[in-house]
Design a protein around this motif. Structure first.
Motif, PDB file in Angstrom:
ATOM      1  N   VAL A  33      28.630  -8.211  22.227  1.00  0.00           N
ATOM      2  CA  VAL A  33      28.766  -9.400  22.459  1.00  0.00           C
ATOM      3  C   VAL A  33      28.599  -9.740  24.028  1.00  0.00           C
ATOM      4  O   VAL A  33      28.117 -10.850  24.389  1.00  0.00           O
ATOM      5  CB  VAL A  33      30.220  -9.767  22.001  1.00  0.00           C
ATOM      6  CG1 VAL A  33      30.689 -11.218  22.636  1.00  0.00           C
ATOM      7  CG2 VAL A  33      30.311  -9.904  20.706  1.00  0.00           C
ATOM      8  N   LEU A  34      29.036  -8.779  24.794  1.00  0.00           N
ATOM      9  CA  LEU A  34      28.793  -9.115  26.368  1.00  0.00           C
ATOM     10  C   LEU A  34      27.236  -8.829  26.595  1.00  0.00           C
ATOM     11  O   LEU A  34      26.979  -9.463  27.676  1.00  0.00           O
ATOM     12  CB  LEU A  34      29.404  -7.948  26.910  1.00  0.00           C
ATOM     13  CG  LEU A  34      31.178  -8.095  26.875  1.00  0.00           C
ATOM     14  CD1 LEU A  34      31.732  -6.605  27.285  1.00  0.00           C
ATOM     15  CD2 LEU A  34      31.659  -9.210  27.299  1.00  0.00           C
ATOM     16  N   ALA A  35      26.600  -8.331  25.873  1.00  0.00           N
ATOM     17  CA  ALA A  35      25.111  -8.031  26.242  1.00  0.00           C
ATOM     18  C   ALA A  35      24.484  -9.410  25.864  1.00  0.00           C
ATOM     19  O   ALA A  35      23.239  -9.641  26.127  1.00  0.00           O
ATOM     20  CB  ALA A  35      24.242  -7.060  25.443  1.00  0.00           C
ATOM     21  N   MET A  36      25.042 -10.320  25.263  1.00  0.00           N
ATOM     22  CA  MET A  36      24.442 -11.672  25.112  1.00  0.00           C
ATOM     23  C   MET A  36      24.319 -12.589  25.743  1.00  0.00           C
ATOM     24  O   MET A  36      23.552 -13.707  25.922  1.00  0.00           O
ATOM     25  CB  MET A  36      24.959 -12.506  23.817  1.00  0.00           C
ATOM     26  CG  MET A  36      25.020 -11.516  22.558  1.00  0.00           C
ATOM     27  SD  MET A  36      23.480 -11.569  21.755  1.00  0.00           S
ATOM     28  CE  MET A  36      23.805 -10.036  20.652  1.00  0.00           C
ATOM     29  N   ARG A  37      24.734 -12.305  26.998  1.00  0.00           N
ATOM     30  CA  ARG A  37      24.613 -13.143  28.394  1.00  0.00           C
ATOM     31  C   ARG A  37      24.614 -12.376  29.515  1.00  0.00           C
ATOM     32  O   ARG A  37      24.765 -11.317  29.773  1.00  0.00           O
ATOM     33  CB  ARG A  37      25.724 -14.276  28.320  1.00  0.00           C
ATOM     34  CG  ARG A  37      26.913 -13.696  29.420  1.00  0.00           C
ATOM     35  CD  ARG A  37      28.049 -12.684  28.436  1.00  0.00           C
ATOM     36  NE  ARG A  37      29.019 -12.337  29.207  1.00  0.00           N
ATOM     37  CZ  ARG A  37      29.105 -11.365  30.049  1.00  0.00           C
ATOM     38  NH1 ARG A  37      28.269 -10.920  30.399  1.00  0.00           N
ATOM     39  NH2 ARG A  37      30.407 -11.123  30.798  1.00  0.00           N
ATOM     40  N   ASP A  38      24.044 -13.065  30.633  1.00  0.00           N
ATOM     41  CA  ASP A  38      23.590 -12.538  31.961  1.00  0.00           C
ATOM     42  C   ASP A  38      24.377 -13.158  32.950  1.00  0.00           C
ATOM     43  O   ASP A  38      24.402 -14.332  33.153  1.00  0.00           O
ATOM     44  CB  ASP A  38      22.456 -12.362  32.148  1.00  0.00           C
ATOM     45  CG  ASP A  38      21.986 -11.691  33.488  1.00  0.00           C
ATOM     46  OD1 ASP A  38      22.189 -10.327  33.499  1.00  0.00           O
ATOM     47  OD2 ASP A  38      21.532 -12.267  34.346  1.00  0.00           O
ATOM     48  N   ARG A  39      25.032 -12.703  34.104  1.00  0.00           N
ATOM     49  CA  ARG A  39      25.822 -13.230  35.173  1.00  0.00           C
ATOM     50  C   ARG A  39      25.239 -12.910  36.652  1.00  0.00           C
ATOM     51  O   ARG A  39      25.919 -12.916  37.392  1.00  0.00           O
ATOM     52  CB  ARG A  39      27.410 -12.923  35.039  1.00  0.00           C
ATOM     53  CG  ARG A  39      27.929 -13.373  33.675  1.00  0.00           C
ATOM     54  CD  ARG A  39      29.377 -13.268  34.030  1.00  0.00           C
ATOM     55  NE  ARG A  39      29.679 -14.447  34.850  1.00  0.00           N
ATOM     56  CZ  ARG A  39      30.991 -14.796  34.824  1.00  0.00           C
ATOM     57  NH1 ARG A  39      31.898 -14.309  33.944  1.00  0.00           N
ATOM     58  NH2 ARG A  39      31.454 -15.702  35.631  1.00  0.00           N
ATOM     59  N   GLY A  40      23.890 -12.386  36.611  1.00  0.00           N
ATOM     60  CA  GLY A  40      23.273 -12.207  37.873  1.00  0.00           C
ATOM     61  C   GLY A  40      23.734 -10.814  38.423  1.00  0.00           C
ATOM     62  O   GLY A  40      24.608  -9.985  37.879  1.00  0.00           O
ATOM     63  N   PRO A  41      23.065 -10.415  39.583  1.00  0.00           N
ATOM     64  CA  PRO A  41      23.306  -9.217  40.076  1.00  0.00           C
ATOM     65  C   PRO A  41      24.580  -9.118  40.871  1.00  0.00           C
ATOM     66  O   PRO A  41      25.167 -10.041  41.143  1.00  0.00           O
ATOM     67  CB  PRO A  41      22.116  -9.072  41.271  1.00  0.00           C
ATOM     68  CG  PRO A  41      21.929 -10.390  41.456  1.00  0.00           C
ATOM     69  CD  PRO A  41      22.053 -11.202  40.386  1.00  0.00           C
ATOM     70  N   LEU A  42      25.150  -8.123  41.060  1.00  0.00           N
ATOM     71  CA  LEU A  42      26.435  -7.786  41.802  1.00  0.00           C
ATOM     72  C   LEU A  42      26.022  -8.512  43.279  1.00  0.00           C
ATOM     73  O   LEU A  42      25.033  -8.306  43.872  1.00  0.00           O
ATOM     74  CB  LEU A  42      26.651  -6.330  42.122  1.00  0.00           C
ATOM     75  CG  LEU A  42      27.269  -5.666  40.981  1.00  0.00           C
ATOM     76  CD1 LEU A  42      27.494  -4.026  41.108  1.00  0.00           C
ATOM     77  CD2 LEU A  42      28.712  -6.132  40.774  1.00  0.00           C
TER      78      LEU A  42
END
Length: 330
Positions: free
Chosen positions: A298-307
């Motif tokens: 589930v968490l791999a279904m979106r991206d929040r950019g780099p650290l």
């Protein structure tokens, strides 16, 4: 009058943990959450659930187990002591996340959420002993441990990604399928607690109250849910291939398939060989790995950019925590 700084603020001003250190601290909370589940299972499988007869003391007259209590007392007391190790690991993560610049409040909040779940589950563990291993309280104890593992996995994921607005990597129907898969896996875990509450491993050699359900029927329901989870996983895997999804979600689903296959083998071995304690313990370990893998899907279904990174020198692990640079005068 100068403002008094709290201990976390003092640490934040005196040192600067690297992003790698924060990530590893987050991963350590996941590892400890798994260890707590597995060692809790070892307590039950070794019939040491009442090795310490009361709580918070081990006996009415002793804080620690006595020689007369034998190995069962040592096992139960050792599991209690692991709670302190878990608290120390969670505390280390909270301090590292608080000291890291730029400050990320989402990480510290997740760390504190873990701490309070640990405290709550410690109380539930005490109630478990005081009620003579009531199976419903035992199930609640396990489910709270699973809640801790859930928050720890989310924390680990957040420590590895940035704070941008989530960007969907797949279409909404695919994300919904992933959530249905997670819900089915949660139901599988829940029914697994009923299997434990009706099965032969009660946690103590003496007569212990059991959930009044037919063990074989509950086990069959558990197996049926396994087939549902496997079917949903395979469907999601083919869907991701059909829509040419990015590598991250496809890799997460592949990992889940592997863990489900391994867990299925262990499950059939324990069933056909009469539930040997060691194999049941491996099955409990497998259940935590399957849950982690399902969460990662589930968490791999979106991206929040780099650290959000600070300029760092190329370094090895020895520079995991380095002194903060002094503030410029002005």
């Amino acid at each position: 009058m100068p403002k008094t700084l709290n201990p976390l603020e003092l640490i934040a001003r005196s040192c600067q943990p690297s992003a790698r250190f924060v990530r590893r601290a987050a991963l350590a909370t996941v590892v400890m959450a798994v260890i707590i589940v597995v060692t809790g299972g070892a307590v039950r499988l070794s019939q040491s659930g009442l090795g310490c007869s009361t709580w918070p003391r081990c006996t009415p007259d002793s804080l620690t187990p006595t020689a007369a209590m034998g190995v069962n007392g040592l096992i139960e007391f050792g599991n209690r002591m692991l709670t302190y190790v878990l608290c120390a690991v969670v505390g280390l993560f909270i301090i590292a996340a608080r000291a890291r610049s730029p400050r990320r409040r989402s990480l510290t909040r997740l760390g504190w959420a873990q701490f309070w779940i640990v405290m709550g589950n410690a109380v539930v563990g005490g109630i478990t002993v005081l009620t003579g291993l009531n199976p419903y309280i035992v199930a609640s104890h396990f489910l709270l441990a699973t809640a801790l593992l859930t928050v720890a996995v989310v924390t680990w994921r957040r420590a590895c990604e940035g704070d941008e607005e989530p960007r969907d990597l797949v279409a909404r129907p695919v994300r919904q399928l992933a959530w249905v898969l997670l819900g089915a896996t949660a139901a599988l875990t829940l029914v697994g607690t009923l299997v434990t509450g009706t099965g032969p491993h009660a946690g103590d050699a003496r007569k212990v109250h059991r959930i009044p359900l037919d063990w074989q029927e509950v086990t069959q329901a558990h197996v049926d849910l396994v087939y549902i989870v496997v079917g949903l996983t395979v469907a999601l895997w083919f869907t991701l291939r059909a829509v040419k999804a990015p590598e991250a979600p496809r890799r997460a689903v592949r990992d889940l398939v592997v863990f489900l296959l391994l867990q299925g083998v262990v499950g059939y071995v324990q069933y056909f060989f009469g539930l040997p304690e060691l194999v049941v313990g491996l099955h409990m370990l497998g259940s935590t790995l399957v849950w982690i893998a399902a969460l990662r899907v589930v968490l791999a279904m979106r991206d929040r950019g780099p650290l959000p990174e600070l300029p760092e020198q190329p370094s090895g692990d020895a520079e995991a925590v380095r002194p903060a640079e002094p503030a410029a005068a002005g």
